[in-house]
Design a protein around this motif. Structure first.
Motif, PDB file in Angstrom:
ATOM      1  N   LEU A   4       0.826  -1.204   0.000  1.00 46.02           N
ATOM      2  CA  LEU A   4       0.000   0.000   0.000  1.00 46.02           C
ATOM      3  C   LEU A   4       0.862   1.256   0.000  1.00 46.02           C
ATOM      4  CD1 LEU A   4      -2.773  -0.982   2.591  1.00 46.02           C
ATOM      5  CD2 LEU A   4      -2.966  -0.915   0.099  1.00 46.02           C
ATOM      6  N   SER A 258      -4.298   5.210  -1.658  1.00 43.58           N
ATOM      7  CA  SER A 258      -3.921   3.801  -1.567  1.00 43.58           C
ATOM      8  C   SER A 258      -4.565   3.138  -0.351  1.00 43.58           C
ATOM      9  CB  SER A 258      -2.395   3.677  -1.491  1.00 43.58           C
ATOM     10  OG  SER A 258      -2.001   2.324  -1.402  1.00 43.58           O
ATOM     11  N   PHE A 259      -4.453   3.774   0.802  1.00 42.00           N
ATOM     12  CA  PHE A 259      -5.031   3.200   2.015  1.00 42.00           C
ATOM     13  C   PHE A 259      -6.560   3.273   1.996  1.00 42.00           C
ATOM     14  CE2 PHE A 259      -0.708   3.685   3.528  1.00 42.00           C
ATOM     15  CZ  PHE A 259      -0.546   2.588   4.366  1.00 42.00           C
ATOM     16  N   THR A 261      -8.475   3.093  -0.644  1.00 43.02           N
ATOM     17  CA  THR A 261      -8.954   2.034  -1.521  1.00 43.02           C
ATOM     18  C   THR A 261      -8.937   0.691  -0.810  1.00 43.02           C
ATOM     19  OG1 THR A 261      -8.145   3.220  -3.473  1.00 43.02           O
ATOM     20  CG2 THR A 261      -8.547   0.867  -3.728  1.00 43.02           C
ATOM     21  N   ASP A 262      -7.899   0.453  -0.032  1.00 40.22           N
ATOM     22  CA  ASP A 262      -7.798  -0.825   0.678  1.00 40.22           C
ATOM     23  C   ASP A 262      -8.853  -0.939   1.780  1.00 40.22           C
ATOM     24  OD1 ASP A 262      -6.196  -3.335   1.307  1.00 40.22           O
ATOM     25  OD2 ASP A 262      -6.033  -2.281   3.224  1.00 40.22           O
ATOM     26  N   TRP A 263      -9.119   0.165   2.459  1.00 40.17           N
ATOM     27  CA  TRP A 263     -10.055   0.108   3.585  1.00 40.17           C
ATOM     28  C   TRP A 263     -11.517   0.135   3.138  1.00 40.17           C
ATOM     29  CZ3 TRP A 263      -7.071   4.512   6.516  1.00 40.17           C
ATOM     30  CH2 TRP A 263      -5.892   3.975   7.034  1.00 40.17           C
ATOM     31  N   ARG A 269     -12.450   5.815  -3.261  1.00 40.24           N
ATOM     32  CA  ARG A 269     -11.108   6.376  -3.231  1.00 40.24           C
ATOM     33  C   ARG A 269     -11.130   7.907  -3.259  1.00 40.24           C
ATOM     34  NH1 ARG A 269      -7.606   5.181  -8.406  1.00 40.24           N
ATOM     35  NH2 ARG A 269      -9.261   6.530  -9.231  1.00 40.24           N
TER      36      ARG A 269
END
Length: 297
Positions: A4, A258-259, A261-263, A269
């Motif tokens: 990430l 980035s974070f 999108t992951d969460w 995003r």
């Protein structure tokens, strides 16, 4: 986690390159050049056309061809930025800022739909696609192509910082940012310095456009709109008008995306990034490295 961070830094380097043009122009003449993102798009399409023309003389898929096209595109978009400043902004330099802002929006639409008329509305596949085998480093999958693009972006930013901080041109830019009228009295050619500033900022945006097209493989005439908003956001987060802050802001925005999108998922995003901007500005309106200043009357 490492993946990430790497993804955020990689995307953030593109944001930082484009945001630097925003920040430079605003720092000198207090203009929010909303057409700046479309110079990024113009750079991507210029590189597309040059790579297509170069294919008849050299393999258009080679990295050498891409580097040559990158340099030529920087020159082309730099001249495009100078023309934009000369035609759209210079005649209105003494006008109210709202007039300049509306003109910038109009210039943005003119560039977008001018390219649409010339290149068509459909997305184009880039002649060069930079992809390769990934190598795992500290838990993150990294390709050589990503490293090359990161090194190019970092090199351009370091060169720009050296130009602004250590050269005669840079001293003139910083002096105009402080007091343009005093610079005129001291014999500084303010119009020429502002034109060079537009050239440099537009060239960086064009370079980012070529690298983005080569990495993601697809371009379209509206690609500059969202990147323009992201670059403006990055400049504000870092402290618009502050070069080092702008670079930092681009990286921070990339990491946030980035974070986020992951969460939350890819569809959230942009909501996550712009929501952070709103919350951040309520706490620190001047940005990470920006300073509160009072304007001369």
């Amino acid at each position: 986690m490492a993946q990430l961070i790497w993804n955020g830094l990689f995307v953030g380097s593109f944001y930082a390159l484009v945001a630097l043009g925003y920040s430079m122009v605003y720092g000198i003449i207090k203009l929010l050049n909303f057409a700046h993102g479309d110079l990024y798009m113009l750079g991507a399409f210029s590189g597309f056309a040059m790579l297509g023309a170069l294919g008849g003389f050299a393999p258009s898929t080679s990295l050498l061809s891409l580097f040559v096209v990158l340099v030529l595109t920087m020159l082309a978009t730099g001249l495009g930025g100078v023309a934009l400043e000369r035609v759209a902004y210079r005649p209105l330099r003494g006008a109210p800022r709202l007039s300049l802002l509306i003109t910038a929006v109009g210039a943005s639409f003119a560039l977008e739909y001018g390219v649409r008329i010339v290149a068509g509305p459909n997305p184009r596949v880039y002649p060069v696609r930079l992809d390769g085998t990934a190598v795992e480093v500290l838990g993150a999958k990294i390709t050589v192509q990503q490293l090359v693009l990161m090194v190019i972006a970092a090199g351009l930013m370091v060169a720009l910082n050296a130009l602004v901080m250590r050269s005669r041109q840079g001293r003139a830019m910083r002096a105009i940012a402080l007091d343009p009228k005093a610079c005129l009295l001291m014999g500084v050619n303010v119009d020429a310095v502002i034109s060079r500033t537009f050239f440099i900022g537009s060239a960086l945006a064009g370079a980012a456009g070529v690298m983005s097209g080569a990495y993601y493989g697809k371009i379209d005439f509206l690609m500059g709109f969202i990147i323009g908003l992201k670059a403006f956001t990055a400049a504000v987060i870092g402290g618009i008008g502050n070069m080092k802050g702008t670079m930092l802001g681009g990286l921070v925005l990339g990491l946030l995306e980035s974070f986020g999108t992951d969460w939350l998922g890819g569809q959230w995003r942009d909501v996550f990034a712009f929501g952070f901007l709103i919350l951040f500005l309520t706490v620190r309106p001047t940005g990470l490295l920006g300073e509160r200043v009072t304007e001369r009357v």
